[in-house]
Design a protein around this motif. Structure first.
Motif, PDB file in Angstrom:
ATOM      1  N   VAL A 150      27.362  45.201  36.979  1.00  0.00           N
ATOM      2  CA  VAL A 150      28.124  46.082  37.861  1.00  0.00           C
ATOM      3  C   VAL A 150      27.188  46.996  38.639  1.00  0.00           C
ATOM      4  O   VAL A 150      27.383  47.232  39.840  1.00  0.00           O
TER       5      VAL A 150
ATOM      6  N   GLN B  74      35.078  34.843  33.536  1.00  0.00           N
ATOM      7  CA  GLN B  74      34.407  35.743  32.604  1.00  0.00           C
ATOM      8  C   GLN B  74      33.205  35.049  31.960  1.00  0.00           C
ATOM      9  O   GLN B  74      32.157  35.681  31.729  1.00  0.00           O
TER      10      GLN B  74
ATOM     11  N   THR C  44      35.162  43.654  37.758  1.00  0.00           N
ATOM     12  CA  THR C  44      35.546  44.543  36.659  1.00  0.00           C
ATOM     13  C   THR C  44      37.043  44.483  36.355  1.00  0.00           C
ATOM     14  O   THR C  44      37.505  45.174  35.441  1.00  0.00           O
ATOM     15  N   SER C  45      37.809  43.681  37.067  1.00  0.00           N
ATOM     16  CA  SER C  45      39.266  43.669  36.907  1.00  0.00           C
ATOM     17  C   SER C  45      39.690  43.007  35.603  1.00  0.00           C
ATOM     18  O   SER C  45      39.244  41.900  35.283  1.00  0.00           O
ATOM     19  N   ASN C  46      40.547  43.691  34.849  1.00  0.00           N
ATOM     20  CA  ASN C  46      41.210  43.057  33.717  1.00  0.00           C
ATOM     21  C   ASN C  46      42.327  42.149  34.233  1.00  0.00           C
ATOM     22  O   ASN C  46      42.630  42.123  35.425  1.00  0.00           O
TER      23      ASN C  46
ATOM     24  N   LYS D 257      32.578  54.936  32.793  1.00  0.00           N
ATOM     25  CA  LYS D 257      32.696  53.517  33.089  1.00  0.00           C
ATOM     26  C   LYS D 257      32.884  53.334  34.587  1.00  0.00           C
ATOM     27  O   LYS D 257      33.629  54.075  35.232  1.00  0.00           O
TER      28      LYS D 257
ATOM     29  N   ILE E 178      34.295  51.255  37.686  1.00  0.00           N
ATOM     30  CA  ILE E 178      35.340  50.287  38.000  1.00  0.00           C
ATOM     31  C   ILE E 178      35.246  49.937  39.481  1.00  0.00           C
ATOM     32  O   ILE E 178      35.203  50.828  40.334  1.00  0.00           O
ATOM     33  N   LYS E 179      35.213  48.653  39.785  1.00  0.00           N
ATOM     34  CA  LYS E 179      35.198  48.194  41.170  1.00  0.00           C
ATOM     35  C   LYS E 179      36.630  47.870  41.587  1.00  0.00           C
ATOM     36  O   LYS E 179      37.317  47.106  40.915  1.00  0.00           O
TER      37      LYS E 179
END
Length: 837
Positions: free
Chosen positions: A10, A109, A139-141, A193, A195-196
């Protein structure tokens, strides 16, 4: 550019994004031998066709002994900007149909772990199973891979068009791909953390439309009204504002951007959001600490992002109007929750004390002060709830809708979750002894109030405080909430809850009842314990409140705990705080012991609509009877998609305003009220009262005086409504101050209909004590039993008081003041006494 700065994917991706959008700094020797500092641009953003676009199927990537072949990679100028993974069902597939697409997600992933070098240059990821297609970032769940629903940005794509085709044509068209890459990706630092985040389709098209509207509004012949973006709560409104500000900084000539909120806590929350995304803004935002600081920040020649509350746009006490801060056209004002009443043009007469003497002055809505300070600045509004149909101030200040993204669309897109409603109202029963005396006791407390005011109190206390505030009922509510919430957690709904109370005292009382049931939930340490009260206060507050009053730093620590799904803090009790602007995706249940309406209600319930893991929806538990107001608010929210055009009837409104203006003017025929505008502040107060006395003098009998009062009140009310429809028309500007005078006279006449009474505090305290003694709560069920009240009576006036009133200079006004305290049965007798004087 090829050298990785870190082992963290990241971090490397963020560094490359910065080079991509801001250019790569280089230095070389010029022909004269001097060192030249310059930039190399990887893409030609101004001319998309000048770039090379290539889609490659099964491109082989070898890294650290791992060989992988992603399904499709989109290259721009040789850089792998987009990675696409596709899956399709087959006869041997062990996945249910709706799980196949997530096999593609899992595959990505794996790629990130085994060939991270490919993703250093990645803008976004796409996955599809042939039926569905979704986009996300590195970074997306799972829950943040979402569909792209439109090709042209004007309408949702037809169901017959395959989602993958919509996604490719909607996102990967060369000019859109470059635009998304440059202006619609942010890296947000959130609790350590990174996050994008990538804009969703509604954000992308709304921001681009808003930028184009702003360019037009900034032109010499522009109307300075950019419009209103209505994106429902939880759909990323704050992020849309950030994308808008970031793109605007490049599209305009180094503009100054002013971000307005109407509350300090919202100002801080929104500022924090902008500060976390400062890279895309290309500058650090600044908060105005005071009016003087605001004036200093806006007195610059260009540039800057300034946060302020709208209240700072009010003149100092010695100033007649807010001074001009800048006449530039490239100062852009962004208003958060732009539908609220603070953004008004209206004028009002108000009284205040100066050196012990009462004076009258004209005060204006904040929109006028902003216009005075920034006369050429365009205004744009962002809101999570729609403009009310009878709200004409908002479109008058900001213009019409630019874009609408409502609840239904957000839920369908998976951007928010559904909100469910559960009614758990209290059934009341009167203590046997109280049944016989309650009416008389209530009448005694409200003896100085007229029937209308007493009925309002009866309604309020029988419907709300009686249910919620009595000690017996709070015990029942605490037990019910604890039982209900623990069952929610047992049913695999791990997460958080929020309780909303009417008052801070009620928050504390309920907290005490809950910890009496669950003492292990309490802890004095802010960083421990399972339940907390969130409120502000001061050293002057009562002792029971003091342990729960925290400064901003301590409240922020509790906020962080509430947002952390793994923290043991499970419940917070609030009164006014955290009902807007607070975002905790793991929050799934809200208990309402407070009555809210309209956009305030819609904003509050949206605290539970955030997407979080497998959260199926948010739950609203109603203890006070919110259903009617919830239905009404929802009807207004979804009515016609909010797409009505408030400006259609502007000409008719101006004509109606002028008609009502002439009628009110005629009512003052023979009275020179215009002298108020050249009078001293002290004289103005007298002229307002003289105007009220003049209206009353038009009637010779009591009935005629009542009729004149009614006429003035009615016509000024109608004129005020027509004025609100007409601003900022020049005709409305012309009569603004006169309307303020008419409204001041009306206010005096309206007050004559009311009787002197105890203060609100005294009244509510007395009724609360009465109700607490009179009510017992049987159980939590679905309906209320109402309490009836008889009409109160008022005492007789003394002869001495009558004699004093006769000598007052405004005799007609004095009579009305006297009459409002008179018994109905003695009205004729008092009228005779007064007239004979």
């Amino acid at each position: 550019m090829l050298r990785a700065e870190s082992q963290d994917l990241v971090h490397n991706n963020r560094a490359f994004q910065n080079m991509l959008v801001n250019g790569v700094d280089v230095e070389y020797r010029g022909q004269d031998g001097e060192t030249v500092y310059d930039k190399v641009w990887l893409f030609d953003f101004a001319k998309p066709a000048e770039n090379e676009f290539l889609a490659v199927n099964q491109f082989t990537v070898i890294e650290d002994g791992n060989t992988r072949r992603p399904d499709i990679i989109l290259f721009v100028n040789g850089l792998p900007l987009v990675v696409i993974e596709l899956k399709r069902p087959d006869e041997d597939s062990r996945f249910e149909d709706d799980e196949i697409i997530w096999d593609a997600y899992k595959q990505l992933q794996t790629y990130k772990r085994e060939i991270p070098g490919l993703f250093r240059y990645n803008a976004f990821l796409l996955i599809s199973d042939g039926q569905d297609a979704m986009a996300g970032t590195i970074t997306s769940n799972r829950e943040w891979f979402v569909p792209w629903k439109t090709i042209d940005g004007k309408k949702i794509a037809d169901f017959k068009i395959p989602p993958m085709e919509v996604l490719l044509r909607g996102m990967c068209k060369p000019e859109i791909l470059l635009d998304l890459t440059r202006h619609f990706i942010v890296f947000e630092d959130d609790h350590g953390k990174v996050i994008k985040k990538l804009a969703r389709y509604h954000q992308y098209h709304a921001v681009n439309r808003a930028v184009e509207k702003t360019k037009l509004a900034c032109m010499p012949d522009g109307d300075r009204k950019c419009g209103v973006v209505w994106h429902t709560q939880g759909s990323g409104k704050s992020l849309s504002m950030i994308f808008y500000a970031g793109k605007l900084a490049l599209e305009l000539d180094n503009p100054t951007i002013v971000v307005l909120t109407d509350r300090n806590d919202l100002d801080g929350q929104l500022f924090d959001n902008f500060a976390r995304c400062s890279e895309i803004l290309r500058q650090q935002p600044v908060q105005a600490e005071s009016r003087a600081h605001l004036r200093e920040l806006l007195s610059v020649a260009s540039g800057g992002i300034v946060f302020t509350t709208i209240q700072k746009f009010s003149p100092e006490s010695e100033e007649g109007k807010f001074p001009i801060l800048s006449e530039r056209r490239n100062i852009i004002v962004i208003a958060d929750e732009a539908h609220r009443s603070q953004y008004g043009f209206d004028a009002k007469f108000r009284e205040r004390e100066v050196e012990g003497e009462k004076v009258t002055e004209i005060s204006y809505g904040f929109a006028k002060h902003m216009r005075d300070a920034l006369p050429n600045a365009p205004f744009i509004g962002f809101t999570g709830t729609p403009i009310e149909l009878n709200d004409r101030s908002t479109p008058a200040v900001f213009g019409d809708y630019i874009d609408i993204y409502d609840i239904e669309q957000a839920v369908n897109d998976g951007v928010t979750v559904r909100i469910f409603y559960e009614s758990r109202l209290s059934k009341l029963d009167l203590v046997k002894e109280a049944r016989e005396t309650l009416d008389a006791d209530f009448s005694q407390i409200t003896r100085d109030w007229d029937l209308y005011e007493a009925e309002k109190l009866k309604s309020r206390w029988s419907r709300l405080e009686a249910v919620v505030g009595s000690k017996d009922n709070l015990k029942k509510l605490a037990a019910d909430i604890v039982s209900h919430f623990e069952k929610r957690l047992e049913d695999a709904m791990d997460g958080k809850g929020m309780i909303v109370c009417m008052t801070r005292q009620m928050c504390v009382d309920l907290y005490n009842e809950i910890i009496a049931l669950r003492p292990e939930w309490h802890d004095d340490d802010d960083l421990r314990g399972q339940i907390k009260v969130i409120m502000t206060g001061s050293a002057a507050d009562d002792e029971p409140l003091q342990p729960h009053i925290r400064n901003k730093g301590r409240r922020m620590k509790i906020r962080d705990r509430m947002q952390d799904p793994n923290d043991p803090l499970k419940l917070v009790i609030v009164c006014d705080m955290w009902l807007t602007g607070f975002d905790a995706p793991c929050l799934h249940t809200m208990y309402f012991l407070k009555w809210l309406q309209g956009h305030n209600l819609m904003q509050a319930i949206a605290r539970v609509n955030r997407v979080f893991r497998d959260k199926p929806g948010g739950l609203i538990v109603d203890y006070v009877g919110l259903l009617y107001d919830l239905k009404y608010a929802m009807a207004n929210y979804t009515r016609n998609g909010g797409r009505g055009n408030p400006a259609d009837y502007k000409d008719q409104a101006v004509a109606l305003m002028l008609e009502k203006y002439e009628i009110v003017q005629d009512l003052f025929y023979g009275f020179d009220y215009m002298r108020i505008f050249s009078a001293s502040p002290k004289e103005k107060l007298g002229i307002v009262r003289e105007g009220a006395d003049f209206i009353l003098s038009l009637g010779r009998t009591e009935d005629e005086r009542a009729q004149e009062k009614k006429r003035l009140i009615q016509h000024v009310t109608e004129l005020s409504k027509a004025f609100a429809l007409s601003v900022p028309d020049p005709e409305a500007e012309r009569i603004r101050d006169e309307l303020a005078y008419f409204q001041a006279v009306k206010a005096i006449l309206v007050k004559l209909e009311r009787r002197p009474a105890k203060s609100k505090y005294e009244m509510n305290s007395a009724i609360k004590e009465l109700v607490s003694k009179s009510i017992t709560t049987e159980e939590i069920i679905d309906v209320f039993d109402a309490v009836g009240i008889k009409k109160p009576e008022i005492s007789i006036l003394s002869e001495e008081f009558l004699a004093e009133v006769r000598d007052l200079p405004q005799k007609n006004l004095a009579y009305e003041v006297l009459k409002k305290t008179a018994l109905r049965r003695d009205k004729d007798q008092i009228s005779q006494k007064f007239d004979s004087g």
